[in-house]
Write a protein that holds these residues in place. Structure first.
Motif, PDB file in Angstrom:
ATOM      1  N   UNK A 116      13.649  34.138  33.734  1.00 29.42           N
ATOM      2  CA  UNK A 116      13.795  35.255  32.807  1.00 29.42           C
ATOM      3  C   UNK A 116      13.743  34.785  31.364  1.00 29.42           C
ATOM      4  N   UNK A 117      13.373  35.714  30.490  1.00 27.95           N
ATOM      5  CA  UNK A 117      13.294  35.408  29.063  1.00 27.95           C
ATOM      6  C   UNK A 117      14.688  35.158  28.492  1.00 27.95           C
ATOM      7  N   UNK A 118      14.702  34.557  27.316  1.00 23.87           N
ATOM      8  CA  UNK A 118      15.964  34.277  26.630  1.00 23.87           C
ATOM      9  C   UNK A 118      16.794  35.543  26.427  1.00 23.87           C
ATOM     10  N   UNK A 161      16.879  38.299  28.281  1.00 24.20           N
ATOM     11  CA  UNK A 161      17.506  38.701  29.536  1.00 24.20           C
ATOM     12  C   UNK A 161      18.648  37.767  29.905  1.00 24.20           C
ATOM     13  N   UNK A 162      18.451  36.478  29.746  1.00 20.87           N
ATOM     14  CA  UNK A 162      19.504  35.509  30.097  1.00 20.87           C
ATOM     15  C   UNK A 162      20.719  35.717  29.208  1.00 20.87           C
ATOM     16  N   UNK A 163      20.474  36.029  27.938  1.00 22.17           N
ATOM     17  CA  UNK A 163      21.573  36.234  26.994  1.00 22.17           C
ATOM     18  C   UNK A 163      22.407  37.473  27.305  1.00 22.17           C
ATOM     19  N   UNK A 164      21.769  38.504  27.880  1.00 22.46           N
ATOM     20  CA  UNK A 164      22.495  39.758  28.101  1.00 22.46           C
ATOM     21  C   UNK A 164      22.982  39.946  29.537  1.00 22.46           C
ATOM     22  N   UNK A 165      22.421  39.216  30.495  1.00 22.42           N
ATOM     23  CA  UNK A 165      22.818  39.375  31.900  1.00 22.42           C
ATOM     24  C   UNK A 165      24.068  38.557  32.197  1.00 22.42           C
ATOM     25  N   UNK A 166      24.734  38.922  33.266  1.00 18.65           N
ATOM     26  CA  UNK A 166      25.900  38.154  33.698  1.00 18.65           C
ATOM     27  C   UNK A 166      27.112  39.037  33.860  1.00 18.65           C
ATOM     28  N   UNK A 167      28.245  38.379  33.879  1.00 14.01           N
ATOM     29  CA  UNK A 167      29.504  39.105  34.091  1.00 14.01           C
ATOM     30  C   UNK A 167      30.547  38.580  33.129  1.00 14.01           C
ATOM     31  N   UNK A 168      31.521  39.393  32.900  1.00 12.33           N
ATOM     32  CA  UNK A 168      32.676  38.964  32.119  1.00 12.33           C
ATOM     33  C   UNK A 168      33.889  39.672  32.694  1.00 12.33           C
ATOM     34  N   UNK A 169      35.044  39.128  32.381  1.00 14.45           N
ATOM     35  CA  UNK A 169      36.254  39.793  32.839  1.00 14.45           C
ATOM     36  C   UNK A 169      37.164  40.024  31.641  1.00 14.45           C
ATOM     37  N   UNK A 170      37.859  41.114  31.700  1.00 16.57           N
ATOM     38  CA  UNK A 170      38.784  41.499  30.643  1.00 16.57           C
ATOM     39  C   UNK A 170      40.103  41.863  31.312  1.00 16.57           C
ATOM     40  N   UNK A 171      41.159  41.302  30.833  1.00 15.07           N
ATOM     41  CA  UNK A 171      42.469  41.630  31.381  1.00 15.07           C
ATOM     42  C   UNK A 171      43.201  42.443  30.323  1.00 15.07           C
ATOM     43  N   UNK A 172      43.454  43.699  30.654  1.00 12.81           N
ATOM     44  CA  UNK A 172      44.123  44.617  29.733  1.00 12.81           C
ATOM     45  C   UNK A 172      45.202  45.358  30.509  1.00 12.81           C
ATOM     46  N   UNK A 173      46.096  45.993  29.806  1.00 17.36           N
ATOM     47  CA  UNK A 173      47.116  46.833  30.441  1.00 17.36           C
ATOM     48  C   UNK A 173      46.739  48.286  30.238  1.00 17.36           C
TER      49      UNK A 173
END
Length: 188
Positions: free
Chosen positions: A124-126, A128-140
C-alpha cells in the motif's frame, strides 16, 4: 437488498457465528455474488464444505440464490442484507443467548485479527499505511456516553462514505469500532 437482518433467536445467532459461515457471508457482502466453488477457492476449503455452509446460511435467511446471475449447474449466492444486528440485552436474558452473544463477539474479534494479518504495508501507498491500523483509547464513560459515541461514529462513517463516493482514490475499507467496560480490581 434489505439494510439489516435483526436477530432475536440465539440459535440463529449461533448459526451465523460459525467461523466459516461468518467468512462466507462477509465475502458475499464485500465481493458480491459467488458460487460455492468460487468461495471455496477464496477461503481454502472444499466446495462441498462451502456448499453445506451456504445452505445453512440460506436456511436461516442470510443469503439467497441470485436469480439475475445463473452459473450453469451451480447456484450463485448473494446476501439478503447489508449487515446483521442483534439486541445483546434481549438475547442475554437466557444462558443460551449469553453464549451466542459471546461466540459472535469472539468471531468478530477473529475477523479483525484476520484482516490485520492480511494487511501488508508493503502493498500500500504511504498515505494508506499512515491512516490504516488500530488504536485504543481508555476513557471513563457511562453507558449513555458510550451509546452516544457508537451512534456518532456510525453517523460520521456514513457521512464520510457519502462525501467521498466516486473519489478515484477510494477503496473498500473495513472500519471497526468496539468498546467494553473494564472491571476494576475492586469489582473483581
Amino acid at each position: 437488498m434489505e439494510e439489516q437482518f435483526k436477530i432475536s433467536d440465539p440459535q440463529v445467532l449461533k448459526a451465523v457465528a460459525h467461523p466459516l459461515r461468518v467468512r462466507l457471508l462477509g465475502l458475499l457482502r464485500t465481493d458480491g455474488p459467488a458460487t460455492a466453488s468460487e468461495l471455496a477457492r477464496k477461503v481454502g476449503e472444499s466446495s462441498g464444505s462451502t456448499s453445506y455452509h451456504l445452505r445453512e446460511l440460506f436456511k436461516y435467511g442470510f443469503i439467497e440464490e441470485d436469480p439475475e446471475r445463473r452459473d450453469g449447474r451451480e447456484r450463485r449466492w448473494r446476501p439478503c442484507h447489508r449487515y446483521t444486528s442483534w439486541d445483546a440485552v434481549e438475547l442475554s436474558a437466557t444462558a443460551e443467548g449469553r453464549e451466542a452473544v459471546k461466540i459472535i463477539h469472539l468471531r468478530q474479534a477473529e475477523m479483525v485479527r484476520r484482516m490485520l494479518e492480511e494487511f501488508d504495508v508493503a502493498e500500500w501507498s504511504r498515505d494508506w499505511v499512515d491512516t490504516a491500523g488500530m488504536s485504543d483509547h481508555i476513557v471513563s464513560l457511562p453507558p449513555a456516553g458510550l451509546r452516544e459515541f457508537n451512534q456518532k461514529a456510525k453517523e460520521l462513517l456514513h457521512d464520510l462514505a457519502a462525501k467521498y463516493a466516486g473519489d478515484p482514490e477510494a477503496r473498500q475499507v473495513i472500519a471497526w469500532h468496539g468498546a467494553v467496560p473494564r472491571s476494576t480490581e475492586e469489582e473483581l
